[in-house]
Design an enzyme around this catalytic site. Sequence first.
Site, PDB file in Angstrom:
ATOM      1  N   ARG A 154      25.706  29.523 -19.362  1.00  0.00           N
ATOM      2  CA  ARG A 154      26.960  28.980 -18.833  1.00  0.00           C
ATOM      3  C   ARG A 154      27.677  30.038 -17.784  1.00  0.00           C
ATOM      4  NH1 ARG A 154      24.934  25.858 -21.124  1.00  0.00           N
ATOM      5  NH2 ARG A 154      25.608  24.512 -22.964  1.00  0.00           N
ATOM      6  N   GLU A 165      31.537  26.313 -10.551  1.00  0.00           N
ATOM      7  CA  GLU A 165      30.754  25.200  -9.896  1.00  0.00           C
ATOM      8  C   GLU A 165      31.681  24.093  -9.709  1.00  0.00           C
ATOM      9  OE1 GLU A 165      27.340  24.217 -12.417  1.00  0.00           O
ATOM     10  OE2 GLU A 165      26.893  26.294 -12.872  1.00  0.00           O
ATOM     11  N   HIS A 198      22.069  25.197 -10.940  1.00  0.00           N
ATOM     12  CA  HIS A 198      22.196  24.551 -12.227  1.00  0.00           C
ATOM     13  C   HIS A 198      21.081  23.344 -12.537  1.00  0.00           C
ATOM     14  CE1 HIS A 198      25.081  23.968 -15.770  1.00  0.00           C
ATOM     15  NE2 HIS A 198      24.152  23.619 -16.048  1.00  0.00           N
TER      16      HIS A 198
END
Length: 315
Positions: free
Chosen positions: A242, A271, A289
């Site tokens: 994360r 993000e 990601h």
Amino acid sequence: MNILANDGIDPLGKQLLENVGFTVDTNHIPQGELAEKLQAYEAITVRSATKVRKELIDVCPNLKLIGRGGVGMDNIDVEYARSKGIAVVNTPAASSLSVAELVFAHLLGGVRFLYDSQRRMPVEGNTNFGGLKKAYAKGMELHGKTLGIIGIGRIGRETAKVGLGLGMDVIVSDLAEAPKSLPLTLSGGITVDVPISQVAVDELLQRSDFISLHVPFTDRPIIGKAEFELLKPGVGIVNASRGGVIDELALIEALDSGKVAFAGLDVFDNEPTPRRELLAHPKVSLTPHIGAATGEAQERIGEELANLIIGHLKK
């Protein structure tokens, strides 16, 4: 029932849902239009891009299920949805191996400077070949080194197994009790149990040659300025869990000082607009990601998600 797979779903999962009579729409609806257009659906599936917050839930009274294709549900107000009688499901096991392999893509690239070589070779390879060869001449093997894993859930365990398979010593830290060993399945179906050690997080930070984080979203970074001071000089760090579990400004400082030799980052604080200093840093290996973005993982996610949806909505 109508299902909106707003961030997509593997064709196998879509087929399974359609086979039992559901209508599955894979056309992406922008976040700002969801409050209006989600009215036409009884279920929504998301990955990490779409957010399902309280405000959206409140204006969609027809919603019966929210499915997350993946592990973390930070983009969903889970407890609020459940308090409204909406089922919330995810697929925690399906992507574990793909994420673990990406961790080692970053680690293997890090110890051989691939993150920098791939940037410089196209520009300098035909004019400074010898200089680049000298710059990248001090590589390192992972075999025999200590891998510290913070968080020993499904993904952490798969990461540990890959490390054990490469001959690394694995130590782990977790709030829950970790297993004493992990089953390592070799080619031919041979399985052996390989021991791992659980230690306090401070000890892990002090002993590890490489660190991989596999924890849920936290209110404060797991590794901040004080934790960086505990690390071995020249450690490598990978975060495929994360954004926010590493203090990014403290990481940049540690990279600049040499305390951290390299970092591999698949997730970021803000993000989809990561910090520019990280994107341009010569000691950072970068991916957008994509931990679960393999064909195999997406097929498993789609199948598991479809079966979970069928199990809930066909009761």
